[in-house]
Design an enzyme around this catalytic site. Structure first.
Site, PDB file in Angstrom:
ATOM      1  N   ARG A 158     -73.361 -97.545  29.017  1.00  0.00           N
ATOM      2  CA  ARG A 158     -73.682 -96.607  27.943  1.00  0.00           C
ATOM      3  C   ARG A 158     -73.248 -97.132  26.571  1.00  0.00           C
ATOM      4  O   ARG A 158     -73.942 -96.961  25.571  1.00  0.00           O
ATOM      5  CB  ARG A 158     -72.987 -95.266  28.245  1.00  0.00           C
ATOM      6  CG  ARG A 158     -73.411 -94.103  27.383  1.00  0.00           C
ATOM      7  CD  ARG A 158     -72.666 -92.858  27.814  1.00  0.00           C
ATOM      8  NE  ARG A 158     -72.954 -92.506  29.194  1.00  0.00           N
ATOM      9  CZ  ARG A 158     -73.905 -91.659  29.559  1.00  0.00           C
ATOM     10  NH1 ARG A 158     -74.662 -91.088  28.647  1.00  0.00           N
ATOM     11  NH2 ARG A 158     -74.097 -91.380  30.835  1.00  0.00           N
ATOM     12  N   ASP A 196     -65.243 -95.412  39.536  1.00  0.00           N
ATOM     13  CA  ASP A 196     -64.951 -94.680  38.307  1.00  0.00           C
ATOM     14  C   ASP A 196     -66.144 -93.888  37.785  1.00  0.00           C
ATOM     15  O   ASP A 196     -66.201 -93.548  36.609  1.00  0.00           O
ATOM     16  CB  ASP A 196     -64.487 -95.651  37.232  1.00  0.00           C
ATOM     17  CG  ASP A 196     -65.388 -96.878  37.131  1.00  0.00           C
ATOM     18  OD1 ASP A 196     -66.594 -96.747  37.429  1.00  0.00           O
ATOM     19  OD2 ASP A 196     -64.898 -97.952  36.769  1.00  0.00           O
ATOM     20  N   GLU A 220     -60.953 -99.046  45.239  1.00  0.00           N
ATOM     21  CA  GLU A 220     -60.949 -99.763  43.968  1.00  0.00           C
ATOM     22  C   GLU A 220     -60.070 -99.032  42.958  1.00  0.00           C
ATOM     23  O   GLU A 220     -60.417 -98.849  41.790  1.00  0.00           O
ATOM     24  CB  GLU A 220     -62.377 -99.928  43.428  1.00  0.00           C
ATOM     25  CG  GLU A 220     -62.521-101.064  42.420  1.00  0.00           C
ATOM     26  CD  GLU A 220     -63.954-101.236  41.961  1.00  0.00           C
ATOM     27  OE1 GLU A 220     -64.586-102.204  42.419  1.00  0.00           O
ATOM     28  OE2 GLU A 220     -64.441-100.406  41.165  1.00  0.00           O
TER      29      GLU A 220
END
Length: 391
Positions: A229, A114, A136
């Site tokens: 993040r 991702d 995935e």
């Protein structure tokens, strides 16, 4: 444009009509999970030519991990910049990768997970009318802004991909509910299990790690990884302070924190933990060392998705320091517990310390991510897909 274009057609299978698979990666987890797939492609009896491209999204981490895991890097697009934004990474990866696709003319583009690199790779393949495979596939947190930007990235990749390699049945069911044709979904397990087993069997700790483990002695080793993040700023500060307080109040605990190179993480690690006894701040570890460190751990605290997958293979309990997880299988298997707040983290640390029952139950838990043959399953599925297109 990144690395200077150069042909890698001398790679395996050239001249025999072997289909070319271009694999893109740019971060440590992508290398860990794609290395078993590339090895399986390169040794597959059907024959493949592989082209392996690093975006350079994590400039300092990718090449050492690729070398350790035996993943050849044919090009590095060199996109890393200080304080880079996802938009800037996306732009630079697209601009750097497109000439490689035009030059090598792959029959397939393979991406994992991702990251912004993965999204850019899927888009680049789509723009060049090259089928895309997503390793995935099917992970969902349910919150478009957490993790950010990964949740949106993985959903967009699903809309682009032609083949979806789902680690679990839950992931496969998610894809079916979103309208992905069942024949385009393969449940393969997660190749991180392949890499963990490979590292345990073939790797030895470095002298530096051996010395660290010797310093820890018989104390309980608590391993921390945090880098996402959404954890930056006040939240990370509060978590680090809670961990420091726990270590200071338990003389039998040593905290080992391989500090991510992101400057935000490094600054907070130094300011909150640097002067504390029994806290080891270390540079990012090589993969063999990291796996062997996890294998010695008493408990793991992490906001990493990859660590949530590595821990079941090693039989280690994990406190997940996030509001949610796109890997609920680890919660259901009893391997992980979710600490959505700092007070919850503090409470779970104390609970784990006082009650050894959780650690014992994790050792007996079934690994929801497979048995270590995911790379071969993905290669077999890809071979069948490409053969059907040529018939």
């Amino acid at each position: 444009m990144g690395a200077e274009l150069r042909s890698v057609r001398e790679g395996r299978g050239e001249g025999n009509g072997a289909p070319c698979v271009l694999t893109l990666f740019g971060t440590r987890p992508e290398v860990v999970k794609l290395a078993p797939v590339v090895r399986a492609l390169e040794t597959h009896p059907g024959g493949f030519r592989t082209v392996n491209v690093s975006s350079g999204q994590h400039a300092d981490l990718v090449h050492p991990f690729a070398e350790t895991l035996g993943l050849r890097v044919d090009a590095d697009l060199g996109v890393a910049r200080e304080d880079q934004t996802p938009a800037a990474v996306l732009e630079r990866v697209l601009a750097g990768l497109d000439p490689w696709i035009a030059r090598e003319r792959p029959e397939f583009v393979l991406v994992q997970g991702d990251t912004t690199t993965a999204l850019a790779g899927a888009l680049a393949g789509f723009y060049r009318h090259v089928p895309v495979g997503h390793v995935e596939a099917g992970l969902r947190s349910g919150n478009l802004k957490s993790p950010f930007p990964e949740e949106m990235n993985r959903r967009l990749i699903t809309r682009i991909a032609d083949l979806h390699f789902a680690a679990t049945e839950r992931n496969a069911e998610t894809l079916r509910r979103e309208g992905v044709p069942p024949e385009r979904i393969a449940r393969t397990g997660n190749p991180v299990v392949d890499s963990v087993q490979w590292a345990l069997e073939g790797g030895r700790p470095t002298e530096a790690l051996a010395a660290l483990l010797q310093r820890a002695g018989s104390r309980r080793i608590l391993v921390l990884t945090t880098h996402r993040r959404e954890s930056f700023g006040s939240l990370m500060m509060q978590r680090l302070r809670a961990l420091r307080g726990f270590v200071e109040s338990h003389a039998d605990v040593v905290l080992v924190f391989p500090v991510h190179p992101n400057p935000h993480v490094r600054e907070q690690a130094r300011s909150e933990l640097a002067d504390c006894d029994r806290i080891e701040l270390v540079d990012p570890l090589g993969y063999f060392d990291f796996v062997h460190l996890l294998a010695r751990a008493w408990l793991v605290v992490s906001d990493s998705g990859g660590v949530q997958e590595e821990a079941p293979t090693l039989g280690k309990p994990v406190i997940v320091i996030r509001e949610n997880t796109e890997r609920p299988e680890v919660l259901e298997a009893g391997v992980a517990k979710l600490a959505a707040s700092v007070p919850a983290l503090a409470a779970l640390l104390e609970e784990a310390h006082s009650d050894p029952g959780w650690s014992r139950s994790v050792l007996a838990a079934r690994n929801p991510f497979g048995e270590g043959n995911s790379g071969r399953q993905i290669a077999d599925t890809l071979h069948r897909f490409l053969r059907s297109r040529s018939e």
